[in-house]
Write a protein that holds these residues in place. Structure first.
Motif, short mmCIF file in Angstrom:
data_model
loop_
_atom_site.label_atom_id
_atom_site.label_comp_id
_atom_site.label_asym_id
_atom_site.label_seq_id
_atom_site.Cartn_x
_atom_site.Cartn_y
_atom_site.Cartn_z
N HIS A 1 -63.56 64.40 23.30
CA HIS A 1 -64.21 63.46 24.22
C HIS A 1 -63.39 63.25 25.49
O HIS A 1 -63.86 62.63 26.45
CB HIS A 1 -64.45 62.11 23.52
N LEU A 2 -62.14 63.78 25.52
CA LEU A 2 -61.31 63.69 26.72
C LEU A 2 -61.43 64.93 27.61
O LEU A 2 -60.77 65.02 28.65
CB LEU A 2 -59.84 63.49 26.33
N GLU B 1 -69.67 50.13 32.51
CA GLU B 1 -69.83 49.25 31.34
C GLU B 1 -69.65 50.03 30.04
O GLU B 1 -69.01 49.55 29.10
CB GLU B 1 -71.19 48.55 31.40
N ASP B 2 -70.22 51.22 29.97
CA ASP B 2 -70.04 52.05 28.77
C ASP B 2 -68.57 52.40 28.57
O ASP B 2 -68.05 52.35 27.44
CB ASP B 2 -70.84 53.35 28.90
N LEU B 3 -67.88 52.75 29.65
CA LEU B 3 -66.48 53.17 29.55
C LEU B 3 -65.57 52.00 29.21
O LEU B 3 -64.63 52.15 28.41
CB LEU B 3 -66.04 53.84 30.85
N GLN C 1 -65.03 57.01 22.38
CA GLN C 1 -63.68 57.05 22.93
C GLN C 1 -63.62 57.79 24.27
O GLN C 1 -62.54 58.17 24.72
CB GLN C 1 -62.71 57.69 21.93
N VAL C 2 -64.76 57.98 24.91
CA VAL C 2 -64.78 58.50 26.28
C VAL C 2 -64.37 57.35 27.20
O VAL C 2 -64.99 56.29 27.19
CB VAL C 2 -66.18 59.01 26.66
N LEU C 3 -63.31 57.57 28.01
CA LEU C 3 -62.71 56.46 28.75
C LEU C 3 -62.85 56.56 30.26
O LEU C 3 -62.71 55.55 30.96
CB LEU C 3 -61.21 56.36 28.40
N THR D 1 -64.71 58.43 33.97
CA THR D 1 -65.91 59.07 34.50
C THR D 1 -65.78 60.59 34.47
O THR D 1 -66.78 61.29 34.29
CB THR D 1 -66.17 58.61 35.94
N VAL D 2 -64.55 61.11 34.61
CA VAL D 2 -64.37 62.56 34.60
C VAL D 2 -64.66 63.17 33.23
O VAL D 2 -64.86 64.37 33.09
CB VAL D 2 -62.93 62.91 35.07
N GLU D 3 -64.70 62.32 32.18
CA GLU D 3 -64.99 62.77 30.82
C GLU D 3 -66.44 62.46 30.41
O GLU D 3 -66.87 62.87 29.32
CB GLU D 3 -64.06 62.08 29.82
N TYR D 4 -67.15 61.75 31.24
CA TYR D 4 -68.44 61.17 30.86
C TYR D 4 -69.49 62.23 30.55
O TYR D 4 -69.66 63.20 31.28
CB TYR D 4 -68.94 60.25 31.96
N LEU D 5 -70.18 62.03 29.46
CA LEU D 5 -71.34 62.85 29.08
C LEU D 5 -72.56 61.95 28.95
O LEU D 5 -72.47 60.87 28.33
CB LEU D 5 -71.09 63.56 27.75
N GLU D 6 -73.66 62.36 29.52
CA GLU D 6 -74.89 61.60 29.37
C GLU D 6 -75.41 61.75 27.94
O GLU D 6 -75.08 62.71 27.24
CB GLU D 6 -75.92 62.10 30.38
N ALA D 7 -76.23 60.79 27.54
CA ALA D 7 -76.77 60.79 26.16
C ALA D 7 -77.48 62.10 25.85
O ALA D 7 -77.33 62.66 24.75
CB ALA D 7 -77.70 59.60 25.97
N ASP D 8 -78.26 62.61 26.80
CA ASP D 8 -78.98 63.87 26.58
C ASP D 8 -78.02 65.03 26.37
O ASP D 8 -78.30 65.95 25.57
CB ASP D 8 -79.89 64.17 27.77
#
Length: 595
Positions: free
Chosen positions: A306-307, A553-555, A340-342, A344-351
């Motif tokens: 997730h990182l 907010e998610d992060l 545990q995605v912290l 924005t550079v690691e962010y994945l959308e739900a889809d």
């Protein structure tokens, strides 16, 4: 379970490791027929060690049913085929411990051998361990006696050499111990490992690349231990080859986490895996920049996947590290926790997460670990933390005889309690405990504050503590602690850890200061990006459709989740937001308050 005091003591003899070893052993036993029988005629465990430089050791651990025959084999035969035995046979000051016990049988000695390797891997003074087997046993007649017998063995060895055999509590606090490949796997982990190895065996017979195996699980589900065990076992066969230095490794291990990288680098170094490839443990960007799809490797394992970055950054010029890595190996095994995605550079959308899961599931490659193995707490306590973070609700703190969940009335009382717990190193329930905080106070790495202060601080009113990685280390400390994680370094008891220094690690007790990014309004918790100082979480992110959006907010929720799930035996909370602090105090009765 059998109590330690009801188990007889082991017999341990230390002798020189050379052609006179057995004669010296016989002489030390004298006319004691019982001890002679235990060490010479019964199964034994032995440890051979050589002090290569001042208080730096090479160690071999083994077990045998005939110590005389095995010693002669190591001295006369093994040096002809293995360099490690050749070095030990020529060492001037090598020593050997021979360990016996009235209840030793083959299964028990194998378990003790495995436990010794797991403990010795965690010892700072040991630079190399030469036994390469992982052999924890399942159930057998005296299995319930293993732990008390082992504790007596270790305490007796500690009496011989406290540097080589530190206190058990120190060992068990070590990040190396917690990530060791020698842990006995749970049934859930064993089934997962078997599925993965079957899939790997099938993939090796095919030309295709990019098979994804996805291991999911919440914090504390045992993902790291499973991955470490796989990493070691997949490379173990090569270590027994005479010319393994020229061999291509079966499996690389990649991680984007600086602190966890140190741990895996030490494991690889101490177990000899770096002789397969110096970069067998590395960061994803380094691996991507040094490998091509024309020459793919066999296996890549990715801890804390997730990182992985999902956009370009620094020397990484791609758009998605996982997609790039899938082109560079036949099999890519990732352990993943979307909570545990912290950044924005690691962010994945739900889809995008759903697509990865679907791809893995369609191939029978989606594994979900569901057991909670970190927190020694009952289900009601775990549910309380889950409700706090993900349902944004504060319920009455449940009673839990095993786990301390307390609300501090001020940050000083929280700090005092954590420092008290940290001093209690003799107890397996106390020891490695640290203060943590949400990233809501400014910190710039390797820069001094603009106001002339020596450190960046976490503060509330008159109370303050320096942020992590700032207090000075002496040159001696830097050398001794080079491979230690942040929490293991002794001076960090006077610092505050962040999500980025503590992610992936356990504490016995965690004291968490919740800053202004987490508030309580109108009966529920809210996450407020304006209260955060973590730009990597609050800046906008370009989504797959090209639009820019805030996902803070998610992060911030995930960051809080990481902090609140570090404590094995306890969690202390203090909130800077007055409404949140009052709501927490209202949820706590007298036993759950830290005055």
């Amino acid at each position: 379970m059998t109590k330690t005091n009801n188990v007889s003591s082991p017999v341990i003899k230390e002798v020189s490791y050379n052609k006179n070893s057995i004669d010296e052993l016989l002489s030390s036993l004298g006319t004691n027929n019982k001890k002679s029988e235990l060490l010479l005629d019964y199964p034994t465990v032995y440890i051979i060690h050589d002090e290569e430089q001042s208080q730096k050791y090479t160690v071999y651990v083994g077990e045998t049913t005939d110590i005389r025959r095995r010693t002669n084999q190591h001295l006369l035969e093994d040096p002809n085929t293995r360099e490690d035995w050749n070095q030990l046979s020529h060492a001037k000051d090598a020593r050997m411990f021979v360990i016996g016990h009235p209840h030793f049988n083959k299964s028990l000695t194998l378990d003790v051998e495995n436990q010794l390797m797991m403990y010795l891997l965690s010892v700072d003074s040991i630079t190399q361990i030469n036994n390469r087997r992982t052999n924890p046993q399942n159930q057998y007649y005296t299995a319930d006696e293993m732990k008390p017998i082992f504790s007596k063995i270790w305490r007796k060895l500690h009496g011989y050499d406290a540097n080589l055999f530190p206190l058990e509590s120190i060992i068990r606090d070590s990040a190396l111990f917690k990530a060791s490949p020698f842990h006995q796997l749970t049934n859930e982990q064993v089934l997962a490992k078997q599925l993965i190895t079957d899939k790997i065996e099938l993939a090796m017979s095919r030309p295709e690349v990019g098979q994804l195996i996805m291991v999911e699980g919440d914090a504390g589900a045992g993902k790291t231990v499973l991955l470490s065990n796989l990493f070691y076992d997949l490379n173990e066969d090569l270590l027994s080859q005479n010319n393994f230095s020229e061999a291509s490794p079966h499996a690389y291990l990649l991680i984007n986490h600086e602190q966890q990288l140190k741990v895996y680098e030490q494991i690889a170094q101490k177990l000899g895996l770096t002789r397969l490839d110096e970069k067998i443990v590395t960061k994803p960007t380094n691996f991507i920049n040094n490998h091509t799809s024309e020459n793919p490797v066999d296996i890549i394992l990715i801890d804390e996947a997730h990182l992985l970055w999902t956009q370009g950054k620094q020397s990484y010029r791609g758009k998605n590290q996982l997609q790039d890595l899938l082109k560079l190996a036949k099999v890519v095994i990732v352990v993943f926790d979307q909570h545990q995605v912290l950044k924005t550079v690691e962010y994945l959308e739900a889809d995008q997460i759903n697509e990865l899961e679907r791809q893995s599931k369609d191939n029978g490659n989606l594994i979900q670990l569901k057991n909670q193995m970190r927190m020694d707490a009952n289900l009601n306590t775990i549910d309380w933390i889950t409700d706090f973070v993900f349902n944004q609700a504060i319920k009455t703190i449940p009673h839990d005889a095993k786990y301390e969940l307390k609300i501090a009335t001020n940050p000083q009382s929280l700090q005092n309690e954590i420092q008290k717990k940290a001093k209690d190193t003799e107890s397996n329930k106390h020891g490695l405990s640290r203060v943590l905080a949400t990233f809501d106070w400014k910190y710039v790495n390797q820069k001094k504050p603009e106001d002339g202060s020596d450190y960046w601080y976490v503060s509330d009113g008159d109370w303050s503590m320096p942020w992590n990685l700032q207090l000075p280390r002496t040159r001696k400390q830097n050398q001794a602690e080079r491979g230690l994680s942040w929490a293991e370094q002794p001076e960090t008891i006077n610092e505050v850890g962040s999500t980025y220094t503590i992610q992936g690690f356990d504490l016995n007790f965690a004291g968490v200061i919740i800053g202004e990014s987490v508030k309580y309004r109108n009966g529920h918790i809210i996450f407020d990006p304006a209260g955060s100082k973590d730009k990597t979480a609050t800046q906008k992110r370009t989504l797959s459709d090209g639009t820019k959006a805030r996902v803070a907010e998610d992060l911030l929720r995930n960051q809080l989740n990481v902090l609140l799930t570090r404590g094995v035996h306890g969690l202390y909370l203090y909130a800077v937001d007055k409404e949140l602090q009052q709501a927490l105090l209202n949820a706590a009765n007298a036993q759950h308050r830290l005055e």
